[in-house]
Scaffold this active site. Structure first.
Site, mmCIF file in Angstrom:
data_model
loop_
_atom_site.group_PDB
_atom_site.id
_atom_site.type_symbol
_atom_site.label_atom_id
_atom_site.label_comp_id
_atom_site.label_asym_id
_atom_site.label_seq_id
_atom_site.Cartn_x
_atom_site.Cartn_y
_atom_site.Cartn_z
ATOM 1 N N LYS A 62 23.514 57.783 4.031
ATOM 2 C CA LYS A 62 22.781 57.843 2.768
ATOM 3 C C LYS A 62 23.755 58.324 1.702
ATOM 4 O O LYS A 62 24.579 59.192 1.968
ATOM 5 C CB LYS A 62 21.632 58.862 2.855
ATOM 6 C CG LYS A 62 20.573 58.517 3.867
ATOM 7 C CD LYS A 62 19.320 58.017 3.165
ATOM 8 C CE LYS A 62 18.230 57.685 4.153
ATOM 9 N NZ LYS A 62 17.440 58.837 4.527
ATOM 10 N N HIS A 90 20.321 66.047 -3.598
ATOM 11 C CA HIS A 90 21.090 67.030 -2.833
ATOM 12 C C HIS A 90 21.884 67.989 -3.724
ATOM 13 O O HIS A 90 22.626 68.825 -3.226
ATOM 14 C CB HIS A 90 22.046 66.323 -1.859
ATOM 15 C CG HIS A 90 21.414 66.045 -0.534
ATOM 16 N ND1 HIS A 90 21.299 67.006 0.449
ATOM 17 C CD2 HIS A 90 20.824 64.942 -0.043
ATOM 18 C CE1 HIS A 90 20.681 66.488 1.482
ATOM 19 N NE2 HIS A 90 20.376 65.229 1.216
ATOM 20 N N HIS A 113 23.007 61.758 -3.215
ATOM 21 C CA HIS A 113 22.224 61.520 -4.430
ATOM 22 C C HIS A 113 21.836 62.835 -5.078
ATOM 23 O O HIS A 113 22.056 63.907 -4.523
ATOM 24 C CB HIS A 113 20.996 60.672 -4.102
ATOM 25 C CG HIS A 113 20.064 61.344 -3.146
ATOM 26 N ND1 HIS A 113 18.981 62.069 -3.557
ATOM 27 C CD2 HIS A 113 20.100 61.416 -1.796
ATOM 28 C CE1 HIS A 113 18.374 62.557 -2.490
ATOM 29 N NE2 HIS A 113 19.031 62.179 -1.419
HETATM 30 N N1 ARG Z 1 19.370 66.824 6.326
HETATM 31 C C1 ARG Z 1 18.153 67.436 5.895
HETATM 32 C C2 ARG Z 1 17.633 66.737 4.635
HETATM 33 O O1 ARG Z 1 18.397 66.145 3.916
HETATM 34 C C3 ARG Z 1 18.294 68.900 5.577
HETATM 35 C C4 ARG Z 1 18.714 69.753 6.745
HETATM 36 C C5 ARG Z 1 18.527 71.192 6.450
HETATM 37 N N2 ARG Z 1 18.995 72.059 7.481
HETATM 38 C C6 ARG Z 1 18.393 72.292 8.632
HETATM 39 N N3 ARG Z 1 18.965 73.086 9.496
HETATM 40 N N4 ARG Z 1 17.225 71.760 8.921
HETATM 41 O O2 ARG Z 1 16.450 66.824 4.358
#
Ligand code: ARG
Length: 550
Positions: A113, A119, A116
């Site tokens: 992805k 984030h 964007h």
């Molecule tokens: N990759 C996930 C997202 O973009 C966030 C992960 C956050 N960290 C975790 N340990 N769950 O929504």
């Protein structure tokens, strides 16, 4: 705590035993520090005004005037002594978190992805918190918990094989991956065969099939290459890039612990942990055997605890995952882990750009790098107009443009939803990154013109007029401001303080002529140097550069 605050706290505590250190707060209205007496009224069965009056009469600290006003106990420090103490303290030497280890899970981008704008907040809040804790002496572990596991990658492989090829992937990179993903998403809804094929590929990734893993690793490398470019522009580095896929085979260990405590239940073939009436159960494994997001987060929590022995583990993740983290912490609590209380979800609100809300689902994404580029371009235009003879405008524009976006993201309380506007973020006269950077550069130019050298003695009486003193006060407890921000996981505490320092300095600059000769000039230059150093230090903590000239 500054020496004066400690002094006041200790003296007042003798008179008011219920006093906490946090009750002594800095104030800029009527005095230097104050203690509101309202909370003692119930315990002492007296009015706050009477308590404040009696305490004021009983407290005697040399060099500090104590008065009562409307239920407040006010402390006014003798200015010259305060200024002297402020200059004696060295910026950044305060290390209240020495010996503590803080894990910070932030940014955590998803493979295939684009990076964007959704984030942006996790990345800059997390990056700033890393800097705060590090500056305060902690051992910080910055973790990018990559979203690198899930059936979508099987979908991507099948889409790549159907509609993509190596050349297009090599030349278009993430744009190609995004397009393939969107196409997979649309067509698999209509064609069950595509969805089935995707599941097969994701099983192949999991079982270590060389071809599938090889493709997936390529997707991962392309994503990380783009993300790392953005991190570099934001002055961010990570200590770990261990993502979800790393934890897949560690879920079994978590299940064993759950079984030992009789917490793992089966419901319609799925394995779950029940969490009582106020929360839905945590889904550990689906009936087809696939582990779920929370299961991998449980495994990651154990891994981090064992590997880093953290005192705190922060998760900087949007507020829409609040339930996920509540469940995660609740399961650890049920498992009897005492460190469950050291886990914190540092949540934040939604970002939109000039009214348009963003979603990654269907391809209508706004790349963060495009937003940064637009800001840099605008910064370059403004700088070229304001200071046409400035050297290396492109480098300054990069610092100012990127800094404007980051500072804006960190300027409001993190829980507030944000509507980002490039024009507002780049307003040199607003409460913005460029304003702070510009004030810093102006201080440097004042010092350069005066040929200022630090190290000579300062006549502190020269900095006791209201404008100078106000500025001294705001830089004096800057380290404590950083601690306060770290403890509240709130970078805006620092960004707001920086703006206040600039405003105070600009009032001082207009009220007190700096190049006036004699002791006053030397002292005013010393204050200018202190302000410049504090602004630079603070900008760096907030991930911004501090150009010497603007
Ligand atoms: N990759 C996930 C997202 O973009 C966030 C992960 C956050 N960290 C975790 N340990 N769950 O929504």
């Amino acid at each position: 705590m500054s020496d004066y605050k400690t002094l006041i706290y200790e003296a007042a505590k003798k008179v008011l035993p219920e006093l906490d250190a946090a009750d002594v707060t800095a104030s800029d209205a009527f005095c230097d520090y104050c203690v509101p007496c309202f909370k003692f009224a119930k315990i002492l069965r007296k009015s706050p005004a009477a308590i404040a009056a009696e305490a004021a009469a009983a407290i005697d600290i040399p060099g500090i005037k104590t008065e009562s006003l409307n239920g407040y106990l006010n402390f006014t420090i003798e200015r010259e002594a305060f200024v002297k103490q402020a200059f004696a303290a060295k910026l950044g030497e305060y290390k209240p978190f020495a010996g503590k280890t803080i894990c910070i899970d932030f940014s955590s981008v998803n493979i295939a992805k684009p990076f964007h704008i959704g984030h942006l907040m996790t990345t800059v809040i997390g990056g700033a918190l890393c800097n705060f804790y590090r500056a305060l002496g902690a051992n910080v572990v910055g973790i990018n918990h990559l979203g690198d596991f899930g059936t979508q990658f099987g979908g991507l492989i099948s889409a790549y094989r159907r509609w993509g090829n190596e050349e297009k992937l090599a030349s278009r990179g993430l744009d190609e991956l995004l397009e393939l993903y969107v196409r997979y998403h649309n067509e698999s809804e209509k064609d069950e065969a595509i969805a089935r094929e995707a599941r097969e590929w994701s099983q192949k990734i999991e079982s270590g099939d060389a071809y599938a893993v090889g493709l997936f690793d390529k997707f991962k490398a392309i994503t990380l290459e783009q993300a790392k470019k953005v991190y570099k522009r934001l002055n961010i580095e990570f200590d770990s890039y261990l993502g979800e896929s790393f934890y897949v085979d560690k879920v079994k260990g978590v299940e064993d612990k759950l079984v030992a405590k009789n917490l793992l239940k089966t419901s319609e073939g799925a394995r779950i942990v029940e969490l009582g009436d106020d929360m839905p159960p945590a889904l550990i494994r689906r009936s087809d055997g696939a582990s779920l997001y929370i299961a991998r987060d449980l495994a990651a929590a154990y891994y981090r605890h064992q590997t880093y022995k953290f005192d705190k583990c922060l998760y900087v993740v949007a507020s829409h995952q609040a339930l996920h983290f509540k469940q995660l912490f609740a399961v650890l609590d049920l498992l009897g882990e005492p460190w469950a209380k050291d886990m914190v979800h540092v949540s934040y609100g939604m970002v939109s750009v000039e009214g348009m809300s963003l979603s990654t689902r269907r391809g209508n994404v706004l790349y963060l790098s495009d937003v940064l580029d637009a800001a840099v371009e605008k910064a370059l235009a403004i700088i070229s107009e304001r200071s046409s003879e400035l050297e290396d405008k492109a480098t300054v524009a990069e610092s100012v443009g990127v800094g404007a976006v980051v500072f804006d993201a960190l300027y409001d309380g993190r829980l507030k939803d944000k509507n980002f506007s490039l024009a507002d973020a780049l307003n040199f006269d607003g409460e913005t990154g460029p304003y702070v950077q510009y004030t810093h550069a102006r201080c440097r130019s004042v010092l350069a013109k005066a040929g200022y050298k630090s190290g000579s003695g300062i006549d502190f009486k020269q900095l006791c007029d209201d404008e100078a003193y106000e500025t001294v006060k705001l830089v004096a407890d800057f380290d404590e401001t950083v601690k306060n921000a770290a403890e509240r996981y709130e970078p805006s505490v620092v960004s707001r303080r920086l703006v206040k320092i600039c405003q105070a300095y600009n009032r001082f600059y207009n009220a007190d002529r700096i190049m006036c000769g004699g002791e006053a000039q030397a002292a005013r230059l010393a204050l200018t140097a202190r302000v410049a150093d504090t602004l630079k230090y603070g900008l760096h903590l907030l991930l911004l550069d501090a150009p010497q000239k603007m």
